[in-house]
Write an enzyme that holds these catalytic residues in place. Structure first.
Site: not given
Length: 427
Positions: A253, A318-319, A352, A411
């Site tokens: 990649h 990630e993986h 993927d 409040h």
């Protein structure tokens, strides 16, 4: 015992690169925010050699592109999208609106409301990421997003036909041939010809990921999904050829993509090193994968599967592929990962491209606090409440006292007004 048999670049080298990326992205975002289409066109011409009359494709152009795609390719895209849609629909069905009476007359609930508009980035360049169209556009549509636009860069001055086909089949409402940081900026800020979106999603290179980080707050983002990461956890039962193949498949990649092996077997580690060298001799993407492995490849030798879990959770990759005798041990014990691939029968390529889970996943340690893209990322879980008059007076007494503790007297008065209006005050 933990031993590093191979290490990648130092943290100092990585940080230096990140600083340079930050400055480049900041400058591009500033140009697009100030100058709109003029800046987008100039950046696209300079960086991608692309300056068409319109970055947005017309319906006629899209139809012509789809007609040019081989029927088998269309069928394959449709098969992949069917798997992604099926799993996304199951996920959507698991997300429920709720309403409950927590006290007599006190009704609380939440609704899951789709984001109104989303911009999807579909990476291109050397690897046209056709599958990213399914993962982002289609998933947003399943979630119920009304307006989904998508950008993908040209490839060598040409429109990436298969990617456009997938974008259209996934249901994109607007398709732009526009890449990089300028695409992210145009979708986030809006220009004279592109309406801004509420959220940006999709993977991309380091510059795209940094653009999302800098734009967060101005728009929502799915997560920081930068250059891919792969971790293989293996024991002596693993096949060195498979380990090497699965690491190198992701290393292609980009030259900064990390690949890591954690193993309890020194014999497997040594065999994997040799196998990586052998495969790099014939791998078509060896130029990038080899550099990534040389600079960012890591092998960690551990003495137990328990220690493998500890080291894997520290990485939060990630993986994560598990090639061990008992893969389910890691399913039960790992807590930090983007997507888990259990056993030799599955692999990152399935996730993927086609199996149905989403491939837009957390990188750079983000798996410590988030999962990947899914229909829930496109939904805002928004709460509501209502009270009967009696319940309002009852709750109001507690609220008034609690507000006074914090000196929130405005409040307190809000609460007391309801107590006076709907019941007998005791405060």
């Amino acid at each position: 015992m933990v031993m590093f048999l191979k290490q990648g670049k130092s943290k100092e080298e990585i940080v230096k690169s990140e600083v340079e990326t930050y400055e480049t992205v900041r400058n591009i975002l500033s140009l697009v925010e100030k100058n709109g289409d003029k800046a987008v066109r100039k950046l696209s011409a300079n960086l991608d050699n692309w300056s068409p009359n319109s970055f947005r494709l017309s319906l006629e152009q899209i139809d012509e592109i789809i007609k040019s795609i081989p029927e088998q390719t269309i069928q394959d895209i449709q098969f992949a999208q069917a798997q992604v849609r099926r799993f996304a629909e199951v996920q959507k069905a698991s997300v429920k609106d709720v309403e409950v009476e927590t006290l007599p007359g006190v009704i609380l609930g939440h609704k899951n409301i789709p984001v109104n508009s989303v911009g999807c980035y579909i990476p291109g360049g050397r690897y046209p990421m056709v599958a990213s169209a399914h993962m982002s556009i289609l998933t947003a549509k399943v979630a119920g997003v009304k307006r989904v636009i998508a950008c993908t860069p040209p490839i060598k001055g040409e429109i990436p036909a298969a990617t456009v086909c997938a974008m259209a089949l996934a249901g994109a409402d607007e398709i732009y041939i526009l890449g990089g940081v300028q695409a992210m900026a145009a979708m986030a800020f809006g220009t004279e010809t592109i309406k801004p979106v509420d959220m940006l999603v999709g993977p991309g290179n380091a510059y795209v990921a940094e653009a999302k980080r800098q734009l967060f707050g101005r728009v929502g983002i799915d997560l920081l999904a930068g250059l891919t990461e792969v971790l293989v956890i293996a024991d002596k039962t693993a096949d060195p050829e498979m380990v090497a193949c699965d690491i190198l498949a992701q290393a292609k990649h980009g030259p900064t993509s990390p690949g890591v092996l954690i193993t309890t077997s020194e014999e497997l580690a040594m065999a994997t090193l040799k196998e990586i060298d052998r495969q790099l001799e014939s791998l078509p993407t060896a130029d990038v994968a080899g550099m990534a492995w040389e600079d960012n490849g890591v092998i960690i030798l551990v003495d137990s599967i328990e220690e493998a879990v500890v080291q894997a959770d520290k990485l939060a990759f990630e993986h994560v592929e598990v090639l061990t005798r008992d893969p389910d041990y890691f399913l039960e014990n790992l807590s930090n990962y983007g997507a888990l691939f259990l056993g030799p029968e599955t692999n990152v390529a399935y996730g993927d491209k086609v199996i149905g889970t989403n491939h837009t996943l957390p990188t750079k340690g983000a798996a410590r606090y988030t999962g990947g893209l899914w229909v829930g990322k496109f939904l805002k879980t928004c709460t509501y409440q209502r009270c009967t008059p009696e319940a309002s007076a009852y709750i109001g007494e507690y609220a008034a006292r609690l507000c006074a503790i914090e000196n929130f007297m405005g409040h307190r008065e809000q609460a007391l007004l309801r107590v006076r209006r709907y019941g007998k005050a005791t405060v």
